[in-house]
Design an enzyme around this catalytic site. Structure first.
Site, PDB file in Angstrom:
ATOM      1  N   CYS A  54       0.815  -1.224   0.000  1.00 14.97           N
ATOM      2  CA  CYS A  54       0.000   0.000   0.000  1.00 14.97           C
ATOM      3  C   CYS A  54       0.846   1.271   0.000  1.00 14.97           C
ATOM      4  O   CYS A  54       0.373   2.328  -0.408  1.00 14.97           O
ATOM      5  CB  CYS A  54      -0.918   0.033   1.220  1.00 14.97           C
ATOM      6  SG  CYS A  54      -2.131  -1.299   1.280  1.00 14.97           S
ATOM      7  N   CYS A 108      -0.300   2.885   6.316  1.00 20.51           N
ATOM      8  CA  CYS A 108       0.170   1.559   6.657  1.00 20.51           C
ATOM      9  C   CYS A 108       0.364   0.735   5.382  1.00 20.51           C
ATOM     10  O   CYS A 108      -0.219   1.035   4.343  1.00 20.51           O
ATOM     11  CB  CYS A 108      -0.822   0.856   7.590  1.00 20.51           C
ATOM     12  SG  CYS A 108      -2.484   0.667   6.908  1.00 20.51           S
ATOM     13  N   HIS A 112      -9.244   2.955  -2.326  1.00 22.74           N
ATOM     14  CA  HIS A 112      -7.811   2.768  -2.085  1.00 22.74           C
ATOM     15  C   HIS A 112      -7.197   1.912  -3.197  1.00 22.74           C
ATOM     16  O   HIS A 112      -7.088   0.695  -3.059  1.00 22.74           O
ATOM     17  CB  HIS A 112      -7.656   2.110  -0.708  1.00 22.74           C
ATOM     18  CG  HIS A 112      -6.263   1.744  -0.322  1.00 22.74           C
ATOM     19  ND1 HIS A 112      -5.138   2.359  -0.816  1.00 22.74           N
ATOM     20  CD2 HIS A 112      -5.816   0.807   0.565  1.00 22.74           C
ATOM     21  CE1 HIS A 112      -4.061   1.811  -0.260  1.00 22.74           C
ATOM     22  NE2 HIS A 112      -4.448   0.870   0.565  1.00 22.74           N
TER      23      HIS A 112
END
Length: 422
Positions: free
Chosen positions: A92, A403, A373
């Site tokens: 991510c 994160c 996302h």
């Protein structure tokens, strides 16, 4: 050491990341990346023969997302063949890392003009090989190396990790639903007021027809009452056997935290949305920008990377923020605006609580719960959002962090500028 400046930032709208439902799902990820690279080129009248490198982030590098998307998308966008390209993966966090590496190259004097960014089409990744997509993380395909890693650092499903952290930290379902509701309300206001318009570029097909020119994922009609009725998303999968040994996602957490009885609080309304998207950020030196008549929008003050417990996976943003603040020589109160990726509501809630921040400074335009996302692209999207918002509010410093799988978090501090620093 040279300074690194953000000249421009663009992104696509985010489309629903499901085949047959999302407007972008039929596109090639290379096309989304090329859309952003082409916009950077055209908006800044960029002579692409002077672009030293294209640094791109893609988390799931398989199928159509494999094959050095940075280089191929640059060629697809009509960049000069002398513009090199590379592709990286920090799960991510890759979209922040691509910009951080661009800044490092410029600040070191090795390069003068770099385009950084990322792409992720989650409508594709759901169809990809689970063995390639989750190498080293998940037990169903464990070989000898993975078995050894999982014994040392058990790594579970991120949603189960989010629930585990919420349980350990004492957050309630109502508190986490409030994060989700706030995200939707703020995103709706931002869209209505056109706060994203400066950066969002439409995706068009090869015929020039518009495929998507608006955010597709937000649910502005969301209510607190509606959120309260949603079933937890990870309760069922937490205890499903994953291999012949009966390994479960909950069991992987309990291997390190044996006394933890995980309560399940996260659901579709307080977790990040599954979407497709891409973003690009133009980073240059002062000398390059002046020579080519470019005006800076922000200065990259500091970057940092941090690791934390890979079993809980989502807890590194707070130490990453502290680390990057120390490198920047700033305090948390010096920062005007924060962007913490809303992978799960507990990540943002814990970030605000642990750093003792005011929500008025955090994710002021909503976040990934409302907007989605797109894994490898999100960090670059958030940096562009931060530049736009610092300008809109006439503020100075912004901090972006998120994160990442494996228990990591990159972080970056930027400063809005109207001219170059002497």
């Amino acid at each position: 050491m040279s300074e690194a400046y953000i000249i421009d930032a663009v992104r696509t709208p985010r489309g629903i990341g499901k085949q047959g439902k999302g407007a972008l799902a039929a596109m090639h990820p290379q096309h989304l990346a090329a859309t952003c690279l082409k916009a950077i080129k055209e908006r800044n009248h960029l002579d692409t023969s002077t672009v030293d490198d294209v640094i791109w982030s893609v988390s799931t590098q398989d199928g159509m997302q494999a094959g050095d998307l940075g280089r191929m998308a640059a060629l697809d966008a009509g960049y000069d063949i002398t513009s090199s390209g590379t592709t990286l993966d920090r799960f991510c966090g890759g979209g922040i890392t691509s910009v951080a590496l661009a800044a490092a190259q410029v600040m070191s004097g090795m390069e003068d003009c770099v385009v950084a960014g990322g792409t992720e089409m989650m409508s594709l990744t759901a169809q990809m090989s689970k063995e390639k997509m989750q190498a080293g993380l998940r037990p169903p395909m464990m070989g000898s190396y993975n078995e050894r890693l999982m014994r040392t650092h058990p790594q579970s499903h991120q949603g189960v990790c989010g629930d585990a952290i919420a349980t350990m930290e004492g957050f309630t379902r109502e508190e986490l639903d409030e994060v989700g509701y706030r995200s939707q309300q703020r995103a709706a206001q931002a869209i209505e007021e056109g706060r994203f318009d400066k950066s969002v570029v439409p995706v068009v097909d090869d015929n020039g027809d518009t495929v998507l020119d608006r955010e597709e994922y937000p649910r502005p009609q969301t209510t607190k009452e509606g959120l309260a009725q949603l079933e937890p998303a990870f309760a069922k999968i937490a205890n499903v056997p994953l291999d012949k040994n009966g390994t479960t996602f909950a069991g992987l957490v309990n291997a390190k935290y044996p006394d933890l009885e995980i309560q399940h609080f996260h659901h579709a309304g307080n977790s990040s949305g599954v979407v497709d998207g891409a973003a690009a950020v133009l980073v240059t030196s002062k000398e390059y920008a002046q020579k080519h008549g470019l005006k800076p929008r922000a200065r990259i003050v500091a970057t940092a990377n941090m690791g934390d417990d890979p079993t809980l996976m989502l807890n590194a943003p707070v130490p990453a923020a502290k680390k990057v603040l120390e490198k920047a020589g700033l305090t948390k109160d010096d920062i005007d605006l924060y962007e913490i990726n809303e992978a799960f509501a507990v990540v943002a809630a814990k970030f605000v609580r642990d750093l003792e921040l005011d929500w008025d400074k955090v994710n002021v335009n909503g976040g990934s719960i409302a907007l989605g996302h797109p894994i490898g692209a999100t960090g670059s999207i958030l940096i562009g959002t931060m530049v736009d918002e610092l300008e809109r509010q006439d503020k100075r410093y912004g901090l972006v962090t998120m994160c990442a799988a494996g228990g990591m978090a990159p972080a970056i501090v930027i400063e809005r500028v109207d001219d170059f620093v002497d």
